[in-house]
Design an enzyme around this catalytic site. Structure first.
Site, PDB file in Angstrom:
ATOM      1  N   ARG A  50       0.863  -1.193   0.000  1.00 13.53           N
ATOM      2  CA  ARG A  50       0.000   0.000   0.000  1.00 13.53           C
ATOM      3  C   ARG A  50       0.890   1.231   0.000  1.00 13.53           C
ATOM      4  O   ARG A  50       1.818   1.331   0.795  1.00 13.53           O
ATOM      5  CB  ARG A  50      -0.897  -0.024   1.237  1.00 13.53           C
ATOM      6  N   LYS A  86       2.134  -7.652   4.952  1.00 14.85           N
ATOM      7  CA  LYS A  86       1.709  -6.472   4.174  1.00 14.85           C
ATOM      8  C   LYS A  86       2.826  -5.437   4.248  1.00 14.85           C
ATOM      9  O   LYS A  86       3.569  -5.378   5.235  1.00 14.85           O
ATOM     10  CB  LYS A  86       0.437  -5.869   4.774  1.00 14.85           C
ATOM     11  N   ASP A 123      -1.672  -3.209  -3.991  1.00 16.18           N
ATOM     12  CA  ASP A 123      -2.748  -2.836  -3.066  1.00 16.18           C
ATOM     13  C   ASP A 123      -3.057  -1.361  -3.353  1.00 16.18           C
ATOM     14  O   ASP A 123      -2.602  -0.815  -4.367  1.00 16.18           O
ATOM     15  CB  ASP A 123      -2.331  -3.082  -1.601  1.00 16.18           C
ATOM     16  N   VAL A 193     -11.678  -2.816  -8.257  1.00 20.16           N
ATOM     17  CA  VAL A 193     -12.571  -3.908  -7.859  1.00 20.16           C
ATOM     18  C   VAL A 193     -14.028  -3.480  -8.006  1.00 20.16           C
ATOM     19  O   VAL A 193     -14.831  -4.164  -8.651  1.00 20.16           O
ATOM     20  CB  VAL A 193     -12.296  -4.342  -6.399  1.00 20.16           C
ATOM     21  N   GLY A 194     -14.386  -2.340  -7.387  1.00 12.78           N
ATOM     22  CA  GLY A 194     -15.783  -1.904  -7.389  1.00 12.78           C
ATOM     23  C   GLY A 194     -16.333  -1.722  -8.793  1.00 12.78           C
ATOM     24  O   GLY A 194     -17.482  -2.094  -9.084  1.00 12.78           O
ATOM     25  N   GLY A 195     -15.531  -1.186  -9.690  1.00 12.02           N
ATOM     26  CA  GLY A 195     -15.995  -0.957 -11.070  1.00 12.02           C
ATOM     27  C   GLY A 195     -16.320  -2.266 -11.769  1.00 12.02           C
ATOM     28  O   GLY A 195     -17.338  -2.394 -12.461  1.00 12.02           O
ATOM     29  N   ALA A 247     -13.929   0.631  -1.050  1.00 15.19           N
ATOM     30  CA  ALA A 247     -12.987   1.754  -1.092  1.00 15.19           C
ATOM     31  C   ALA A 247     -12.032   1.692   0.097  1.00 15.19           C
ATOM     32  O   ALA A 247     -10.854   1.382  -0.069  1.00 15.19           O
ATOM     33  CB  ALA A 247     -13.743   3.078  -1.110  1.00 15.19           C
ATOM     34  N   ALA A 268     -15.217  -5.541  -0.849  1.00 17.80           N
ATOM     35  CA  ALA A 268     -13.805  -5.905  -1.000  1.00 17.80           C
ATOM     36  C   ALA A 268     -12.879  -5.195  -0.026  1.00 17.80           C
ATOM     37  O   ALA A 268     -11.792  -5.698   0.256  1.00 17.80           O
ATOM     38  CB  ALA A 268     -13.343  -5.559  -2.420  1.00 17.80           C
TER      39      ALA A 268
END
Ligand code: NAI
Ligand code: PHE
Length: 357
Positions: A50, A86, A123, A193-195, A247, A268
């Site tokens: 990230r 991570k 990420d 992801v959301g799209g 998000a 997600a």
């Protein structure tokens, strides 16, 4: 998310229940690099990188710690042979984007020095093209490079597939029907992801609305596709059947939960619950929560399966669709034991970790 007022890098490391914390200060840019190895019990620690700005270094370290633990539970709940880790690259507020490739190469060298203790992929704030750059110095420990560079590419499509399967399973459990036809789904964050999730939901006949903060994303889904847009002010107050956070983490908390007007939450975003008590708050309100670490494994699973285990893309898709069975087990265990779905999923993961490999 901000760390507690009195948290320091030292106090956070001292109190952490993970295995190893690595901190590197990148002197030439002022960025902090934190690599958190939470557990290697089931396999090598693997998790995304990230890259963003944080209020301070403790906040960045705390995010890395929480995200790394979530990767441990993600793999363990699904019985996938990887460990949890991570990385966070905390950029200074005056970061010059021209320094990005050099910073990523220095980060790649650090991963290489770790010699396989930590494997990474994309990420928030990084993408497959960044993995190509990191791999210049960090190979062979970098997943999800672009196909042109020999990788399996973007992790967002398989993640969206897994979340979609999670939504179907939730409908089956709640309404006795996997069909999404006519179900109202509100997606928060219509990014990678959301799209893709929105496209799958629409194809399945769901009535989709969305929220985002990026003008280009809003223009695309509202003006070009014609989807109803929900403003940031209204996103927690809008009636819907399913709310899908794609998000940010920490959005399910004592301020937002009382406002929610949905029957279930399936999304997600990593670490959606601000605290474990928020799982209880959702249960008390009669909202069914599909634990994020159960439904968002698709990307990590498919990409590492293809690149490290020789899976074909078709086989990887089949494996991701097993989110359905795992989530149904979580719902059934929670119901039988009278506990939250989050606690049930954690139990499943803890049992696998205790059994080891
Ligand atoms: P992304 O950066 O492509 O998309 C995020 C979207 O959310 C962007 O369109 C952004 O404008 C929007 N957004 C940012 N702040 C917002 C806010 N306050 N309100 C509404 N929208 C906001 O990220 P991606 O890859 O789609 O990931 C989304 C979430 O899913 C992240 O939390 C990530 O950690 C998690 N996740 C992603 C995986 C992947 O394979 N990409 C795998 C597992 C989890
Ligand atoms: N960002 C992914 C996740 O949170 C991590 C990941 C992607 C790991 C791709 C490996 C390969 O699940």
């Amino acid at each position: 998310m901000k760390a507690g007022e009195n948290d320091t890098v030292e106090s956070l490391i001292r109190e952490w229940d993970g295995e190893t914390a690595i901190a590197r200060y990148d002197r030439s840019t002022g960025a902090w690099i934190f690599i958190a190895i939470h557990s290697t019990r089931l396999g090598p620690a693997t998790g995304g990188t990230r890259m963003k700005s944080y209020p301070d270094a403790p906040a960045a370290l705390q995010d890395a710690f929480r995200l790394a633990a979530s990767m441990t539970f993600k793999y363990a709940a699904t019985d996938f042979p990887m460990g949890g880790g991570k990385a966070v690259i905390a950029l200074p507020s005056d970061f010059d984007p021209q320094d990005r490739p050099a910073l990523l190469r220095r980060y790649g060298s650090l991963i290489h020095q770790l010699g396989g203790l930590f494997y990474t992929g994309p990420d928030v704030g990084t993408c497959s093209a960044d993995m190509d750059v990191i791999a210049e110095t960090g190979a062979p420990y970098i997943f999800a490079r672009t196909p042109a560079a020999g990788g399996a590419g973007d992790s967002a499509p398989p993640t969206a597939l897994g979340v979609f399967c999670g939504i179907q399973t939730t409908c089956e459990y709640l309404f006795g029907d996997v069909s999404l036809r006519g179900r109202r789904v509100l997606v928060q964050g219509a990014g990678g992801v959301g799209g893709r999730l929105i496209k799958r939901l629409r194809a399945a006949g769901a009535l989709v609305s969305f929220n985002d903060v990026d003008d280009a994303v809003i223009r695309h889904f509202r003006d070009e596709i014609g989807l109803p847009f929900v403003t940031v002010d209204q996103v927690y107050d809008t009636p819907c059947d399913l709310f899908s956070p794609c998000a940010l983490g920490g959005i399910l908390n004592q301020e937002t939960i009382p406002r929610l007007q949905c029957q279930a939450i399936v999304g997600a975003a990593n670490n959606q619950l601000a605290t474990p008590a928020d799982a209880e708050r959702l249960r008390a309100k009669g909202i069914l929560y599909a634990p994020d670490f159960v439904v968002n494994i698709g990307g990590a699973m498919a990409i590492t399966g293809i690149e490290a285990m020789g899976w074909s893309p078709a086989y990887a898709e089949e494996q991701v669709m097993h989110v359905r069975e795992t989530l149904m087990k979580v719902f059934e265990r929670a119901k039988a034991a009278g506990i939250t779905t989050n606690a049930a999923a954690r139990q499943m993961a803890e049992e696998r970790l205790a059994a080891g490999r």
